[in-house]
Scaffold this active site. Structure first.
Site, PDB file in Angstrom:
ATOM      1  N   ARG A  83      44.069  48.081  31.570  1.00  0.00           N
ATOM      2  CA  ARG A  83      44.312  46.670  31.912  1.00  0.00           C
ATOM      3  C   ARG A  83      42.990  45.974  32.203  1.00  0.00           C
ATOM      4  NH1 ARG A  83      48.338  43.293  34.884  1.00  0.00           N
ATOM      5  NH2 ARG A  83      47.355  41.255  34.759  1.00  0.00           N
ATOM      6  N   ARG A  93      48.657  41.649  27.483  1.00  0.00           N
ATOM      7  CA  ARG A  93      48.112  42.684  28.356  1.00  0.00           C
ATOM      8  C   ARG A  93      48.595  44.066  27.939  1.00  0.00           C
ATOM      9  NH1 ARG A  93      50.060  39.704  33.411  1.00  0.00           N
ATOM     10  NH2 ARG A  93      49.187  38.184  32.070  1.00  0.00           N
ATOM     11  N   ASP A  96      51.302  45.682  32.830  1.00  0.00           N
ATOM     12  CA  ASP A  96      51.481  44.884  34.032  1.00  0.00           C
ATOM     13  C   ASP A  96      52.504  45.603  34.897  1.00  0.00           C
ATOM     14  OD1 ASP A  96      51.171  42.735  35.759  1.00  0.00           O
ATOM     15  OD2 ASP A  96      52.602  41.467  34.694  1.00  0.00           O
ATOM     16  N   ASP A  98      54.371  45.175  38.555  1.00  0.00           N
ATOM     17  CA  ASP A  98      54.603  44.238  39.656  1.00  0.00           C
ATOM     18  C   ASP A  98      55.664  44.776  40.600  1.00  0.00           C
ATOM     19  OD1 ASP A  98      52.858  42.175  38.752  1.00  0.00           O
ATOM     20  OD2 ASP A  98      54.386  41.526  37.317  1.00  0.00           O
TER      21      ASP A  98
END
Length: 159
Positions: A83, A93, A96, A98
């Site tokens: 990343r 990307r 990711d 989260d």
């Protein structure tokens, strides 16, 4: 042990391999275990449309780490898997990760917002979350099964 839901997204390189590598790396975080993995979905980018479709999923984990310690561990995994954080917030990307929910906590800090910002409006978060936690009650006391009926699935398909 906290119950935590983590969203995965990727649209560069081999997104499926990135997701599998991320899940394996999360399993290696101390005092943390992966409990459930949603199906992998294909969705259109949230931002500029001149980028590949995203692979999206949600995993349920249990962890003894604090929310910030877990965030740092997830960010390390993102970096280790290639990343690169760029100024373009909605750009493509490789990975990711989260934190969507951490138990029933509500956190507003510079480093971390839980529940994750705007998760209540994102089909690529809600549908995979519903797949693994259909009876979940969100911190705002709204049952996920009610919220899911307010957000259309749009063009999402299984990966």
């Amino acid at each position: 042990m906290a119950i935590v839901y983590v969203a995965l997204g990727a649209n560069l390189g081999d997104p499926l391999q990135q997701a599998e590598n991320a899940i394996a790396a999360i399993e290696q975080i101390p005092q943390t275990s992966v409990i459930k993995i949603s199906p992998f979905y294909r969705s259109k980018p949230l931002g500029p449309q001149d980028q590949p479709d995203y692979l999206n999923a949600v995993i349920k984990i249990i962890s003894e780490l604090s929310p910030l310690a877990l965030l740092k561990a997830l960010q390390t995994i993102e970096l280790n898997l290639g990343r690169v954080r760029k100024a373009n917030r909605w750009g493509p990307r490789t990975l990711d990760l989260d934190i969507l929910l951490y138990d029933n906590q509500v956190i507003q800090s510079e480093e971390l917002t839980i529940p994750h910002y705007d998760m209540y409006n994102r089909e690529f978060v809600l549908y995979p979350l519903f797949d693994i936690a259909p009876d979940l009650i969100l911190p705002n006391q709204v049952p996920l099964k009610i919220l899911i009926n307010k957000v259309p699935i749009n063009n999402m398909t299984f990966w």
